[in-house]
Design an enzyme around this catalytic site. Structure first.
Site, short mmCIF file in Angstrom:
data_model
loop_
_atom_site.label_atom_id
_atom_site.label_comp_id
_atom_site.label_asym_id
_atom_site.label_seq_id
_atom_site.Cartn_x
_atom_site.Cartn_y
_atom_site.Cartn_z
N GLU A 4 0.67 5.49 12.53
CA GLU A 4 -0.71 5.09 12.83
C GLU A 4 -0.82 3.59 13.13
O GLU A 4 -1.59 3.21 14.03
CB GLU A 4 -1.59 5.45 11.64
N ASP A 5 -0.07 2.76 12.40
CA ASP A 5 -0.29 1.31 12.47
C ASP A 5 0.88 0.53 13.04
O ASP A 5 0.79 -0.70 13.15
CB ASP A 5 -0.60 0.76 11.07
N HIS B 143 3.67 7.07 5.68
CA HIS B 143 2.44 7.73 6.14
C HIS B 143 1.61 6.87 7.08
O HIS B 143 0.79 7.41 7.84
CB HIS B 143 1.61 8.18 4.93
N ASP C 192 -3.47 8.32 -1.15
CA ASP C 192 -3.81 7.21 -0.26
C ASP C 192 -5.23 6.71 -0.54
O ASP C 192 -5.48 5.51 -0.66
CB ASP C 192 -3.65 7.66 1.19
N ASP D 263 -19.68 13.52 -27.95
CA ASP D 263 -19.81 13.57 -26.50
C ASP D 263 -18.70 12.81 -25.78
O ASP D 263 -18.53 12.97 -24.57
CB ASP D 263 -21.16 12.96 -26.07
N HIS E 163 0.83 -1.22 0.00
CA HIS E 163 0.00 0.00 0.00
C HIS E 163 0.85 1.26 0.00
O HIS E 163 0.67 2.12 -0.89
CB HIS E 163 -0.95 -0.01 1.19
#
Length: 801
Positions: free
Chosen positions: A144-145, A140, A205, A329, A116
């Site tokens: 947190e983890d 990142h 993320d 379009d 990730h």
């Protein structure tokens, strides 16, 4: 499909980043994609360095280039294209820490968790983010983890990386409960105010999480998709990161509306050959025309993404059902030129050789959008079909796709690739919408209120620009009213606002502003320290206040000045306008039954003396608006109150005829202020008359409450104003000031009995010419003090008041 015109020898061609569709390729790190898995051949190509043997590694070391882990080699290859001198050793250290910290952790898909942060970092590298942002994206989720702390990140990689990591770190549900998500977004937005890269990392993320959302439970998929739709997609749009926004939109569309997504995707696939048949000849013809004109350019077909096509179909359909799809379009033609001036040269060739459609030209080069987007938009008729064309430079193209990321690091002071002067706009790292958002969030401590206000504020990304009469530029969301503009100028101005002048005409405060409007805010006179508070906003303002800042300020005022309850209002005698205290809000005055919210300091005696009726409440009639020293008469009304009319008021005469006995009244000696009066001005219609009249009236110190302009008849027009006088002596002053305005021939107070025509002095018949018609009836023009302004010189003595 790409067509290039002739280019000078040795000159590089513009390179629109990410190709014609400006889509981000799927990550080669092994993470699953919502679109399609990476082919083995593509994976081998992207992981070329990973296949190097010992000889290859030795050759790599011999060049002096630092060796990086095989897992981040695809990231390094992409990153070198944007930043050849990047510090690759720092990336290697960040990966080793992230891999060691996440070792043993798995994602919902069963893949190692390290895939990730690798995928998020690859997305940012493809956007062109600098090395510091890539380092922060690798780390990142560590704080947190895992057991890694912010202090450790700061010590190993510096405070800048630690700030970015902290900005995207979620708050714990253990500490915040159900408010954790709202408070996490508040924390990210506050951090984004100092460094916009925080939100860029969060968007990357979320993009990778949405690519792999199929591994989540159905309920979680819906919840995440809705949050992405309501908050993150609007934020990506406001930051100008189109490639992320468009992919997020398509994945959210497929998640929330799978059947419509599949139907739209099938329509696009079926009509793609017809689209190529339409655009290819036109692109080639345009390229030839530009080459003959000597304008180097690259002409490319830019397909629309799925949600964009679906919106076009909905606009063409009826009853909310999609309409038929046309080949035009499905895409637009993109022309990339070298210089800003070439954009207009291309526009000239287009409009000369093909028929342009009226109203379809938009110049976002001279006037960029709020998210820094710049391009020329036009539409021309090609074989009976409308084709849209975009014209921009390579720098504009990078900003159009990558937004603030293309501007470089805020810390490094990266230049603007579009070539705009920094003095032309606000700080791109701190856009105006973000500054306003950060201001109102401080006034919204409640998480639920913050979340609902945030989603409402982000629901419409259109903005307008208005200019005040003194030259101040206001940037407001589309649909903003005059009240929103008043509060953007300052909370004190908003509280004292009583009216607005839009493009020289008085308008209601609820009037929605349009792009380019010139606005004047009419306010109560600013008081000195110790003076009573302004009348303040009305609760009805909340019905048309659009910006969160205005709504929060109005709600705060109303909370600090509560209206009395219904029981209190029912037990209180009806108050005269003069008896409303100065600090009583408008809502409280209405609840008290005051017909006119005129405010006086506390302790002021009654305006009217009524012998034989001590303590009786009085109210000034609106039909004739009596003002000292008018002769007045009172009539009893319901509740024991006394209605005060002018002695010559027709309404009073009818009440007298109905058997209501008049009550002798007189003005109190202290009755000096607090009167609302209606004035009518009749004039010859001309441009600027309304502005001149309101300026002359405001110059006397009164407040204009309302204005009504009747349609002109035979070049004559009637203006009706309701004004609030600072004192009774101001009435003749303001009427004389109105009469001095060019074109005004009459000023009077309406609602009175029709005056008796003046008696003219007799004229000898012999003076008239033979055969002259008999003089007809003439309605005299009633001037100041209800006397004829035009015939005052010939009135008899008995006609004078």
């Amino acid at each position: 499909m790409t067509v290039e015109t002739g280019r000078p020898t040795g000159q590089a061609a513009p390179n629109p980043a990410a190709g014609p569709s400006a889509s981000l390729p799927a990550d080669p790190t092994g993470a699953a994609s919502a679109a399609a898995p990476v082919a083995p051949s593509q994976a081998r190509r992207l992981l070329g360095v990973a296949a190097l043997g010992r000889a290859g590694r030795a050759a790599l070391l011999a060049t002096g280039r630092p060796l990086v882990p095989d897992a981040i080699e695809p990231i390094v290859q992409v990153h070198r294209r944007h930043h050849p001198g990047a510090d690759l050793a720092l990336l290697g250290r960040a990966y080793r820490l992230a891999e060691a910290s996440h070792r043993g952790q798995k994602r919902k898909s069963g893949e190692p968790y390290i895939t990730h942060p690798l995928a998020v970092t690859l997305i940012l590298a493809q956007l062109g983010a600098e090395t510091t942002t890539l380092v922060a994206s690798l780390l990142h989720d560590t704080v947190e983890d895992t057991e890694v702390t912010l202090d450790q990140v700061a010590a190993d990689f510096g405070p800048e990386v630690a700030y970015l990591v902290d900005g995207v770190t979620k708050l714990e549900k253990v500490d915040f409960g159900a408010a954790a998500e709202a408070e996490t977004f508040r924390k990210m937005l506050v951090a984004t105010g100092d460094d916009v890269r925080v939100m860029v990392i969060k968007l990357a993320d979320r993009l990778h999480n949405m690519r792999t959302i199929r591994h989540m439970k159905p309920a979680s998929r819906l919840r995440i998709a809705k949050v992405t739709r309501d908050v993150l997609i609007p934020l990506a749009e406001r930051l100008g990161i189109h490639v992320v926004k468009s992919e997020l939109e398509d994945i959210v569309f497929a998640t929330l509306h799978p059947e419509e997504y599949a139907r739209t995707r099938a329509l696009i696939t079926a009509r793609e050959p017809a689209m190529a048949e339409l655009f290819t000849p036109f692109a080639q013809a345009l390229a030839r025309q530009l080459a003959e004109a000597g304008v180097p350019a690259e002409v490319t077909l830019r397909p629309r993404h799925c949600v964009s096509v679906h919106r076009v179909l909905l606009r063409r359909g009826q009853g909310g059902r999609p309409g038929a799809v046309h080949p035009a379009d499905l895409g637009r033609l993109l022309v990339v030129v070298e210089e800003n001036a070439d954009c207009y040269a291309v526009l000239g060739e287009l409009h000369t050789c093909w028929t342009p459609l009226p109203g379809e030209f938009k110049d976002f080069v001279a006037a960029p959008k709020f998210n820094l987007y710049q391009s020329l938009h036009t539409a021309v008729s090609v074989a009976g079909t409308v084709v849209e064309v975009l014209v921009r430079t390579p720098g504009m193209h990078r900003v159009a796709d990558f937004g603030v990321v293309a501007l470089g690091s805020p810390a490094s002071g990266g230049g603007d690739p579009t070539g705009r002067d920094e003095a032309d706009g606000a700080d791109p790292g701190r856009p105006g919408w973000l500054s306003r958002l950060l201001e109102w969030q401080q006034e919204t401590p409640d998480p639920d209120a913050f979340w609902s206000t945030l989603t409402a504020d982000l629901s419409d990304d259109r903005e307008i620009t208005a200019v005040t009469e003194d030259g101040t530029t206001l940037v407001l969301p589309a649909g903003a009213s005059c009240v929103d503009a008043a509060y953007q100028l300052g909370e004190e101005i908003g509280h004292r606002c009583i009216g607005a002048r839009l493009n020289g005409r008085l308008v209601a405060l609820s009037t929605a502003l349009c792009d380019g409007d010139v606005l004047g805010i009419l306010t109560e006179p600013a008081g000195r320290p110790g003076d009573p508070e302004p009348s303040g906003p009305s609760p009805q303002w909340l019905d048309f206040a659009r910006t969160p800042g205005a709504r929060i300020a109005i709600e705060r005022w109303l909370a600090g000045h509560p209206a009395p309850s219904a029981a209190e209002a029912a037990g209180r005698p009806v108050a005269a306008p003069s008896e409303v205290p100065a600090d009583m809000p408008a809502a409280a005055a209405e609840a008290a039954g005051a017909p006119a919210p005129v405010r006086l300091p506390r302790g002021r005696d009654r305006l009217v003396i009524a012998p034989g009726h001590p303590g009786a409440a009085v109210r000034l009639a609106r039909c004739c608006t009596p003002v000292p020293p008018d002769r007045v008469t009172g009539f009893p009304v319901r509740g024991g109150s006394i209605a005060v009319h002018r002695a010559d008021c027709p309404t009073g005469e009818r009440m007298r005829g109905d058997g209501r006995g008049p009550i002798q009244l007189d003005w109190a000696p202290e009755a000096a202020a607090g009167f609302r009066v209606t004035l009518q001005a009749e004039a010859l219609n001309r441009p600027g008359l309304l502005a001149d009249l309101t300026a002359a009236m405001s110059g006397t110190g009164l407040d204009i409450v309302s204005a009504v302009v009747e349609p002109p008849e035979e070049l004559r027009v009637r203006h009706t104003y309701t004004v609030e006088l600072p004192d009774a002596a101001t009435l003749p002053v303001v009427m004389r000031a109105m009469l001095r305005v060019s074109g005004v021939y009459d000023v009077r107070r309406p609602g009175l009995a029709a005056p008796r025509p003046p008696r003219l002095r007799p004229t000898a018949r012999s003076v008239a010419n033979a055969g002259d018609p008999e003089p007809g009836d003439m309605r005299p023009s009633k001037g100041i003090r209800d006397r004829s302004a035009a015939l005052a010189a010939v009135d008899g003595p008995e006609d004078r008041q």
